[in-house]
Design an enzyme around this catalytic site. Sequence first.
Site, PDB file in Angstrom:
ATOM      1  CD  GLN A  60       0.002  -7.315  15.702  1.00  0.00           C
ATOM      2  OE1 GLN A  60       0.373  -7.143  14.551  1.00  0.00           O
ATOM      3  NE2 GLN A  60       0.649  -6.794  16.730  1.00  0.00           N
ATOM      4  CE  LYS A 105       2.879  -5.253  12.529  1.00  0.00           C
ATOM      5  NZ  LYS A 105       2.839  -6.250  13.584  1.00  0.00           N
ATOM      6  CG  ASP A 150       6.813 -10.519  13.398  1.00  0.00           C
ATOM      7  OD1 ASP A 150       7.100  -9.345  13.104  1.00  0.00           O
ATOM      8  OD2 ASP A 150       5.696 -10.881  13.798  1.00  0.00           O
TER       9      ASP A 150
END
Length: 280
Positions: free
Chosen positions: A96, A52, A119
């Site tokens: 995460q 990422k 997300d």
Amino acid sequence: MAELIDGKLISSIIKDECKARIEKLKSEGKEVALAVIQVGDDPASSVYVGNKKKACEYIGAVSLSYHLEESATQEELLELIDKLNLDDKVNGILVQLPLPKSFDEDEVIRRIDPDKDVDGFHPINVGRLSIGEKGFVSCTPAGIIELLKRSNVSIEGKECVVIGRSNIVGKPMAMLMLRENATVTVCHSRTKDLREVTKRADILIVAIGKPKMIDASYVKEGAVVIDVGIHRPDPDSKKLCGDVDFESVEKIASKITPVPGGVGPMTIAMLMNNLVNSAE
Ligand code: NAD
């Protein structure tokens, strides 16, 4: 033989589009920044976080890394999220997952400002998707819509079957296909006659988490097949496979995503897309 849907190519086009959009924002004096929080040192998570950061670097966004020890507390993590929520320089916040067992993941997701939730996991964004409002959409299903559209697969009026009903793939996938005017059926582990349902699909999206489970006997001739699964069948081999038995299905499908190089690379590309949307 089915035509391959090239996720590697399409994802790189999307990242290049993000790069151009960031250049425009920079010319207007605006920076774009993603805050990435990792808790503990799970090796797979470290790889995802690293990827990422690399994608941010590629598109010209700043990535701000935060690392908490596994021994950190839920309160410490929530405090960090609160600080980033208030920071005007931060456009997106990503924690995460999975978090170490001692953390309450649902509370963490809910603490992220929905307008920085790149997300797309916050219940507000899930709700926005289901009532057709603008908001962040979970990256993997959003990437599948891009794969279909950019491969000239028409969705409207088509029979679409999604196998899997997880919160991050199956359910948002079904909502997105509905938004695109497909006729959508969702199958799951309690579906009685899976083959009978999947054989109806013009577009079959497979997110089960079982290596090569879907062979040609589940697929209608000429269907478009999207394989979300990622597995390493043998821990020593570098070869990956999906939830679809590619060798048998490619003989009867009209289009198919390979593993690797299909859905996988789209997830990060759509994360970057969400980040730039947030900044814009
Ligand atoms: P999950 O385990 O949360 O959900 C699996 C779903 O499959 C469940 O809803 C379950 O009901 C259904 N299922 C299980 N067995 C079944 C059966 N025999 N028949 C019918 N349905 C069955 O998984 P997930 O998070 O949705 O992920 C699915 C797969 O996609 C995994 O292989 C995962 O690694 C992969 N994945 C890939 C990406 C990517 O970026 N490409 C992103 C997320 C997940």
